[in-house]
Structures are given as C-alpha cells and as structure tokens.
Design a protein around this motif. Sequence first.
Motif, PDB file in Angstrom:
ATOM      1  N   LYS A   1       0.832  -1.200   0.000  1.00 23.92           N
ATOM      2  CA  LYS A   1       0.000   0.000   0.000  1.00 23.92           C
ATOM      3  C   LYS A   1       0.868   1.252   0.000  1.00 23.92           C
ATOM      4  CE  LYS A   1      -3.962  -2.021   2.421  1.00 23.92           C
ATOM      5  NZ  LYS A   1      -4.874  -1.825   1.274  1.00 23.92           N
ATOM      6  N   HIS A   2       0.321   2.328  -0.588  1.00 21.05           N
ATOM      7  CA  HIS A   2       0.997   3.623  -0.560  1.00 21.05           C
ATOM      8  C   HIS A   2       0.736   4.324   0.783  1.00 21.05           C
ATOM      9  CE1 HIS A   2       1.468   3.052  -4.888  1.00 21.05           C
ATOM     10  NE2 HIS A   2       2.314   4.055  -4.874  1.00 21.05           N
ATOM     11  N   TYR A   3       1.749   5.032   1.261  1.00 18.71           N
ATOM     12  CA  TYR A   3       1.627   5.820   2.480  1.00 18.71           C
ATOM     13  C   TYR A   3       2.113   7.237   2.199  1.00 18.71           C
ATOM     14  CZ  TYR A   3       0.538   1.962   5.622  1.00 18.71           C
ATOM     15  OH  TYR A   3      -0.082   0.919   6.265  1.00 18.71           O
ATOM     16  N   LEU A   4       1.525   8.197   2.905  1.00 16.83           N
ATOM     17  CA  LEU A   4       1.993   9.575   2.840  1.00 16.83           C
ATOM     18  C   LEU A   4       3.091   9.757   3.886  1.00 16.83           C
ATOM     19  CD1 LEU A   4      -1.372  11.537   2.454  1.00 16.83           C
ATOM     20  CD2 LEU A   4       0.341  11.104   0.691  1.00 16.83           C
ATOM     21  N   VAL A   5       4.256  10.201   3.441  1.00 16.82           N
ATOM     22  CA  VAL A   5       5.411  10.373   4.320  1.00 16.82           C
ATOM     23  C   VAL A   5       5.922  11.801   4.158  1.00 16.82           C
ATOM     24  CG1 VAL A   5       7.704   9.548   4.921  1.00 16.82           C
ATOM     25  CG2 VAL A   5       6.008   7.942   4.024  1.00 16.82           C
ATOM     26  N   GLU A   6       5.977  12.541   5.267  1.00 20.65           N
ATOM     27  CA  GLU A   6       6.467  13.916   5.220  1.00 20.65           C
ATOM     28  C   GLU A   6       7.984  13.955   5.343  1.00 20.65           C
ATOM     29  OE1 GLU A   6       3.686  17.522   6.483  1.00 20.65           O
ATOM     30  OE2 GLU A   6       4.202  16.213   8.171  1.00 20.65           O
ATOM     31  N   CYS A   7       8.588  14.911   4.631  1.00 22.10           N
ATOM     32  CA  CYS A   7      10.038  15.143   4.708  1.00 22.10           C
ATOM     33  C   CYS A   7      10.295  16.618   4.971  1.00 22.10           C
ATOM     34  CB  CYS A   7      10.729  14.780   3.390  1.00 22.10           C
ATOM     35  SG  CYS A   7      10.615  13.065   2.919  1.00 22.10           S
ATOM     36  N   ARG A   8      11.198  16.900   5.876  1.00 18.68           N
ATOM     37  CA  ARG A   8      11.686  18.266   6.036  1.00 18.68           C
ATOM     38  C   ARG A   8      12.872  18.473   5.098  1.00 18.68           C
ATOM     39  NH1 ARG A   8      11.270  16.468  11.464  1.00 18.68           N
ATOM     40  NH2 ARG A   8       9.494  17.388  12.578  1.00 18.68           N
ATOM     41  N   VAL A   9      12.939  19.618   4.482  1.00 19.60           N
ATOM     42  CA  VAL A   9      14.087  19.987   3.662  1.00 19.60           C
ATOM     43  C   VAL A   9      14.980  20.883   4.508  1.00 19.60           C
ATOM     44  CG1 VAL A   9      14.884  21.099   1.546  1.00 19.60           C
ATOM     45  CG2 VAL A   9      12.720  19.819   1.546  1.00 19.60           C
ATOM     46  N   ARG A  10      16.213  20.457   4.735  1.00 16.78           N
ATOM     47  CA  ARG A  10      17.142  21.192   5.580  1.00 16.78           C
ATOM     48  C   ARG A  10      18.280  21.762   4.731  1.00 16.78           C
ATOM     49  NH1 ARG A  10      14.102  22.074   9.942  1.00 16.78           N
ATOM     50  NH2 ARG A  10      13.835  20.264  11.309  1.00 16.78           N
ATOM     51  N   TYR A  11      18.934  22.781   5.249  1.00 13.83           N
ATOM     52  CA  TYR A  11      20.028  23.411   4.513  1.00 13.83           C
ATOM     53  C   TYR A  11      21.072  23.945   5.487  1.00 13.83           C
ATOM     54  CZ  TYR A  11      17.490  27.608   5.908  1.00 13.83           C
ATOM     55  OH  TYR A  11      16.850  28.570   6.650  1.00 13.83           O
ATOM     56  N   ARG A  12      22.278  24.143   4.949  1.00 17.61           N
ATOM     57  CA  ARG A  12      23.349  24.789   5.703  1.00 17.61           C
ATOM     58  C   ARG A  12      24.177  25.607   4.705  1.00 17.61           C
ATOM     59  NH1 ARG A  12      25.751  20.647   7.517  1.00 17.61           N
ATOM     60  NH2 ARG A  12      27.479  20.562   6.033  1.00 17.61           N
ATOM     61  N   LEU A  13      24.365  26.881   5.020  1.00 16.60           N
ATOM     62  CA  LEU A  13      25.145  27.776   4.170  1.00 16.60           C
ATOM     63  C   LEU A  13      26.407  28.181   4.921  1.00 16.60           C
ATOM     64  CD1 LEU A  13      25.393  29.439   1.562  1.00 16.60           C
ATOM     65  CD2 LEU A  13      24.079  31.254   2.693  1.00 16.60           C
ATOM     66  N   ARG A  14      27.554  27.870   4.297  1.00 18.24           N
ATOM     67  CA  ARG A  14      28.814  28.190   4.954  1.00 18.24           C
ATOM     68  C   ARG A  14      29.855  28.558   3.894  1.00 18.24           C
ATOM     69  NH1 ARG A  14      30.845  23.690   8.883  1.00 18.24           N
ATOM     70  NH2 ARG A  14      28.990  24.440   9.995  1.00 18.24           N
ATOM     71  N   ASP A  15      30.434  29.764   4.035  1.00 13.21           N
ATOM     72  CA  ASP A  15      31.491  30.232   3.130  1.00 13.21           C
ATOM     73  C   ASP A  15      31.075  30.138   1.668  1.00 13.21           C
ATOM     74  OD1 ASP A  15      33.114  30.688   5.350  1.00 13.21           O
ATOM     75  OD2 ASP A  15      33.934  28.656   5.285  1.00 13.21           O
ATOM     76  N   GLY A  16      29.829  30.510   1.387  1.00 14.25           N
ATOM     77  CA  GLY A  16      29.336  30.522   0.015  1.00 14.25           C
ATOM     78  C   GLY A  16      28.942  29.168  -0.538  1.00 14.25           C
ATOM     79  N   GLU A  17      29.052  28.113   0.266  1.00 15.87           N
ATOM     80  CA  GLU A  17      28.715  26.758  -0.179  1.00 15.87           C
ATOM     81  C   GLU A  17      27.405  26.325   0.477  1.00 15.87           C
ATOM     82  OE1 GLU A  17      30.726  22.287  -0.495  1.00 15.87           O
ATOM     83  OE2 GLU A  17      31.579  23.796   0.837  1.00 15.87           O
ATOM     84  N   LEU A  18      26.485  25.818  -0.330  1.00 16.06           N
ATOM     85  CA  LEU A  18      25.168  25.403   0.159  1.00 16.06           C
ATOM     86  C   LEU A  18      25.094  23.881   0.233  1.00 16.06           C
ATOM     87  CD1 LEU A  18      22.221  26.272   0.899  1.00 16.06           C
ATOM     88  CD2 LEU A  18      21.674  25.939  -1.531  1.00 16.06           C
ATOM     89  N   LYS A  19      24.678  23.372   1.387  1.00 16.79           N
ATOM     90  CA  LYS A  19      24.430  21.945   1.574  1.00 16.79           C
ATOM     91  C   LYS A  19      22.948  21.739   1.865  1.00 16.79           C
ATOM     92  CE  LYS A  19      28.628  20.285   1.178  1.00 16.79           C
ATOM     93  NZ  LYS A  19      28.993  19.335   0.099  1.00 16.79           N
ATOM     94  N   LEU A  20      22.370  20.693   1.277  1.00 14.43           N
ATOM     95  CA  LEU A  20      20.939  20.412   1.428  1.00 14.43           C
ATOM     96  C   LEU A  20      20.740  18.937   1.770  1.00 14.43           C
ATOM     97  CD1 LEU A  20      19.996  22.286  -1.832  1.00 14.43           C
ATOM     98  CD2 LEU A  20      19.130  22.989   0.398  1.00 14.43           C
ATOM     99  N   TRP A  21      19.670  18.645   2.483  1.00 16.28           N
ATOM    100  CA  TRP A  21      19.318  17.259   2.763  1.00 16.28           C
ATOM    101  C   TRP A  21      17.851  17.173   3.160  1.00 16.28           C
ATOM    102  CZ3 TRP A  21      22.270  20.320   5.950  1.00 16.28           C
ATOM    103  CH2 TRP A  21      21.842  20.508   7.254  1.00 16.28           C
ATOM    104  N   VAL A  22      17.355  15.949   3.211  1.00 17.64           N
ATOM    105  CA  VAL A  22      15.977  15.715   3.652  1.00 17.64           C
ATOM    106  C   VAL A  22      15.996  14.908   4.937  1.00 17.64           C
ATOM    107  CG1 VAL A  22      14.937  15.824   1.351  1.00 17.64           C
ATOM    108  CG2 VAL A  22      15.751  13.623   2.235  1.00 17.64           C
ATOM    109  N   GLU A  23      14.988  15.128   5.766  1.00 18.93           N
ATOM    110  CA  GLU A  23      14.793  14.343   6.982  1.00 18.93           C
ATOM    111  C   GLU A  23      13.395  13.754   6.943  1.00 18.93           C
ATOM    112  OE1 GLU A  23      15.414  16.775  10.392  1.00 18.93           O
ATOM    113  OE2 GLU A  23      17.570  17.052  10.027  1.00 18.93           O
ATOM    114  N   LEU A  24      13.325  12.436   6.824  1.00 16.59           N
ATOM    115  CA  LEU A  24      12.025  11.771   6.859  1.00 16.59           C
ATOM    116  C   LEU A  24      11.445  11.882   8.263  1.00 16.59           C
ATOM    117  CD1 LEU A  24      12.784   8.484   4.865  1.00 16.59           C
ATOM    118  CD2 LEU A  24      11.949  10.667   4.003  1.00 16.59           C
ATOM    119  N   ILE A  25      10.159  12.174   8.342  1.00 19.17           N
ATOM    120  CA  ILE A  25       9.493  12.327   9.630  1.00 19.17           C
ATOM    121  C   ILE A  25       8.911  10.988  10.070  1.00 19.17           C
ATOM    122  CG2 ILE A  25       7.639  13.516  10.881  1.00 19.17           C
ATOM    123  CD1 ILE A  25       8.012  15.872   8.980  1.00 19.17           C
ATOM    124  N   GLU A  26       9.488  10.424  11.128  1.00 19.43           N
ATOM    125  CA  GLU A  26       9.050   9.175  11.744  1.00 19.43           C
ATOM    126  C   GLU A  26       8.889   8.030  10.734  1.00 19.43           C
ATOM    127  OE1 GLU A  26       5.473  10.360  13.876  1.00 19.43           O
ATOM    128  OE2 GLU A  26       6.660  10.623  15.690  1.00 19.43           O
TER     129      GLU A  26
END
Length: 270
Positions: free
Chosen positions: A214-239
């Motif tokens: 079965k399909h499930y709805l799963v929420e993800c947070r989109v996170r970021y970090r900006l340091r010295d002009g460089e951008l890092k991104l990631w997702v965090e699955l919620i539970e």
Amino acid sequence: MEQQHEGLSQWQALVSATQKPDLGGIRAHAIVPEGYKLHDLESLRDNPSRVKETVKVLTQQALVGYLERFSTDDSVIFADVSNKRITGIIDYHSATLPEWCSHKAVYDCPLSEAWKAWTSVDKRSMGQLEFAEFLENRIADIAPVGEVYAGPSGAELLEMVLVFQETRKSEFKSVRRLNDGTFSVAFSDEKNGSGQAALPEKIKLSIQPFHNGKHYLVECRVRYRLRDGELKLWVELIEPDVTIEHAFNTVVDEVSKAMPDLMVLEAVAP
C-alpha cells in the motif's frame, strides 16, 4: 536375482512399518549390528515421509495464496514485529500431537525501491547539484496536490529543482524563510549575475514502504546549511519507523482477515 528381490522386499517391509503412526509418542528405532551401514529408505516410499520446504514469498498476496492452498486446522501464523517477518507454519503442532514444523511460508516484507531510495539519503548532506538531481529522479514519488497535501506539486518542485541545477558554479549569499512555506536562496555568479532559488521547507511523499504494498503519505523536512558561500541540502524523513510499523501491522491484520481460521501469534517463529 531372487536374492536381490528378496532383499528389496525386506527393505520395503521395513519402510512400510515405519509409515505406521507412533503409539503414545513412542518413536520407532532399529537395532543395527556393528559393521552395517545406515541406509536412508526415503526413496523407496511411495511419497516423502513429510514436507520439508521453506517457501519465501515476495508479496502479501502470495503468502495468503500459499496458505489457502496448503494450510490445515493446526497451521499457525507468526508475526515477528522486530524483523518485519510473517511466517506461516503449515505443519504446526496440534493440541494433542507434536509435528515437524518443517513446511513454512515466509514473507519478509521486502522494502520497495522508492523506500530504499529515500531512506538512503535521509539526513545525508548533499551539494545543491546532487540534491537537485536526486529530487528530479524521484519526482514521481511526490504526493499529488489535494486535501491532504497543499503543495508544491511534482511539476512545481521540478521547476525549483531545475533552477538549482543551473547554480553549479554559483556562490550562495544568503537563505531567507518566506511566509509561503518555502525558503529562498540568493546566489551570484560571473556569467548570470545574481539570482534567487527556492525550495519548500517540507515535501510530502506518496510511496510504498513494502514492494507491491500500500501507498503511504510520508512527510520530509528539507534542511540546509550555508557556509562560506557553499550550500548543503538534505531531507529528513518524519518518523519513518512509525510508517514501517504501521505498514507491517496492516499486513498482519489483512493476512489475519484473509485466513480467519488460523491462529496469528505476535512471536518469533521457531
């Protein structure tokens, strides 16, 4: 030749005797003098003495189909929550007689490709290009906009992602949260000058935790970090563990309803 036939008939007589049921739990034994070999007489029987088979099914439907074909009144289903495994033991013990418990159907709830893809990047920091390429490849997993999800849609998210793919040589200046549930990233490069790219703070997936499940709805947070002009991104699955546990319990419940005459135990199968 007659001696060979006589010897064979003696073996067959012994085999026939072993096919008779034991009395009072007494097991059959034979005394063999020294210097003799122990022979397996299974091949001389009309049928194997018992089924020794562990079938690993790949779907919930296959498990139910196998149990419908082979189960008896004494068959038992074991639901192992820790290992997300459902085992149907066809030849389980009755209330009065022990059995061999050697005929089993096992469903290990194999994870779907989509679930494995998202959990592989859960909380893993990526550069903006790798992050954008991942989202582009998994855009079909984004839940459709509706009552339970207000957006962005897969198409809208893809537009945002394409902007990030253009920024591989950019220097990122700042990140600003907006009132519409997105964050805006300011960047600049020598070729195109300054610009803005946006991503939502949350996205919602519609995926199958288990293969063909079965399909499930799963929420993800989109996170970021900006340091010295460089951008890092990631997702965090919620539970995600809660989703998996719910999906497993749903499978157990549906198998139980499909096989109402069989006992279902929350236990590790022997």
